[in-house]
Design a protein around this motif. Sequence first.
Motif, PDB file in Angstrom:
ATOM      1  N   GLU A   1       1.896   5.175   3.919  1.00  0.00           N
ATOM      2  CA  GLU A   1       2.493   6.115   3.065  1.00  0.00           C
ATOM      3  C   GLU A   1       1.415   6.798   2.187  1.00  0.00           C
ATOM      4  N   ALA A   2       2.137   7.399   1.193  1.00  0.00           N
ATOM      5  CA  ALA A   2       1.335   8.032  -0.056  1.00  0.00           C
ATOM      6  C   ALA A   2       0.398   7.169  -0.551  1.00  0.00           C
ATOM      7  N   GLY A   3       0.241   6.055  -0.696  1.00  0.00           N
ATOM      8  CA  GLY A   3      -0.713   5.128  -1.504  1.00  0.00           C
ATOM      9  C   GLY A   3      -1.799   5.021  -0.771  1.00  0.00           C
ATOM     10  N   LEU A   4      -1.734   4.985   0.726  1.00  0.00           N
ATOM     11  CA  LEU A   4      -2.759   4.896   1.443  1.00  0.00           C
ATOM     12  C   LEU A   4      -3.553   6.289   1.968  1.00  0.00           C
ATOM     13  N   THR A   5      -2.588   7.058   2.116  1.00  0.00           N
ATOM     14  CA  THR A   5      -3.335   8.592   2.625  1.00  0.00           C
ATOM     15  C   THR A   5      -4.098   9.206   1.352  1.00  0.00           C
ATOM     16  N   THR A   6      -3.417   8.939   0.083  1.00  0.00           N
ATOM     17  CA  THR A   6      -4.125   9.290  -1.070  1.00  0.00           C
ATOM     18  C   THR A   6      -5.445   8.888  -1.462  1.00  0.00           C
ATOM     19  N   ALA A   7      -5.461   7.445  -0.983  1.00  0.00           N
ATOM     20  CA  ALA A   7      -6.761   6.630  -1.508  1.00  0.00           C
ATOM     21  C   ALA A   7      -7.565   6.987  -0.376  1.00  0.00           C
TER      22      ALA A   7
ATOM     23  N   GLU B   1       1.341  -0.457   4.709  1.00  0.00           N
ATOM     24  CA  GLU B   1       2.900  -0.548   4.454  1.00  0.00           C
ATOM     25  C   GLU B   1       3.707   0.735   4.782  1.00  0.00           C
ATOM     26  N   THR B   2       4.888   0.661   5.507  1.00  0.00           N
ATOM     27  CA  THR B   2       5.839   1.876   5.519  1.00  0.00           C
ATOM     28  C   THR B   2       7.084   1.271   5.867  1.00  0.00           C
TER      29      THR B   2
ATOM     30  N   CYS C   1      -6.655  -2.867   8.702  1.00  0.00           N
ATOM     31  CA  CYS C   1      -5.234  -3.345   8.025  1.00  0.00           C
ATOM     32  C   CYS C   1      -5.484  -3.500   6.782  1.00  0.00           C
ATOM     33  N   THR C   2      -4.397  -2.714   5.918  1.00  0.00           N
ATOM     34  CA  THR C   2      -4.728  -2.998   4.493  1.00  0.00           C
ATOM     35  C   THR C   2      -4.244  -4.361   4.049  1.00  0.00           C
ATOM     36  N   ASN C   3      -3.368  -5.119   4.609  1.00  0.00           N
ATOM     37  CA  ASN C   3      -2.932  -6.630   4.203  1.00  0.00           C
ATOM     38  C   ASN C   3      -2.386  -7.228   5.378  1.00  0.00           C
ATOM     39  N   PRO C   4      -2.427  -8.634   5.116  1.00  0.00           N
ATOM     40  CA  PRO C   4      -1.843  -9.388   6.435  1.00  0.00           C
ATOM     41  C   PRO C   4      -0.439  -9.887   6.109  1.00  0.00           C
TER      42      PRO C   4
ATOM     43  N   SER D   1       0.801  -1.193   0.084  1.00  0.00           N
ATOM     44  CA  SER D   1      -0.088   0.039   0.190  1.00  0.00           C
ATOM     45  C   SER D   1       0.867   1.429   0.086  1.00  0.00           C
ATOM     46  N   ILE D   2       2.125   1.132  -0.057  1.00  0.00           N
ATOM     47  CA  ILE D   2       3.031   2.313  -0.051  1.00  0.00           C
ATOM     48  C   ILE D   2       2.688   3.377  -1.404  1.00  0.00           C
TER      49      ILE D   2
END
Length: 259
Positions: free
Chosen positions: A97-103, A123-124, A147-150, A49-50
């Motif tokens: 990171e940006a991938g998650l905050t932007t989404a 992820e970070t 959580c985005t992923n396990p 998710s970064i």
Amino acid sequence: MAERKPIESWLTDMDGVLIHEGVPIPGADAFIKKLRESGRPFLVLTNNSIYTPRDLHARLARMGLDVPVENIWTSALATAKFLDDQRPRGTAYVIGEAGLTTALHDIGYVLTDHDPDYVVLGETRTYSFEAMTKAVRLINAGARFICTNPDETGPSTEGPLPATGAVAALITKATGKEPYFAGKPNPLMMRTGLNAIGAHSESSAMIGDRMDTDVLAGLEAGMETILVLTGLTTPEQIERYPFRPSSVVDSIADLVDRI
């Protein structure tokens, strides 16, 4: 295996299938090129998710893989879609990171550490003790844990490194609260991805290099599943699982002629 419909749509994992440690896997360029020429719906998926889809498009382009932004589906996008459906325009404390905050920004979420609806862990490469402590306290105060992923480990040139699932376990141990994982193997990620490209599970295939995420997610979403041996899974490890992929191939190069 029961007779399946012809494959009309393709979903493929990224790391271990198309690229490995920043280098394209032989045949990946031909596979993507043929997919684009065929006009068939397809998605490149990642539990990482970064990065935003735009970031990933640029990274793949530098490696010679031309994947349009709209054909990239991340666990961050799946998480945002889930939260938008569950609690539109809510609030979240985010570690990521940006991938998650932007989404999350794109669906109208407010990111805050003041009484958020959710704590969202992604992820970070810079997990901080301060951020994890804040997450623990907010969850104990009533925030829901997402959580985005396990994935417990991720790849790097130096070897495996702790990933989202490992940090989630730490927070769970401190709070007694299990997170809801939006990414693979949750079939939710596959179904929202299929919906995004107007595809149907009974005529779609999932290609991956991991039994516990890619194959399981595809299986539970009702898709044909194809395991490639260019990533984390060896032929011997396949037998340890109570489920099997529809087929096993050496690499993505073996699938070019199936499109």
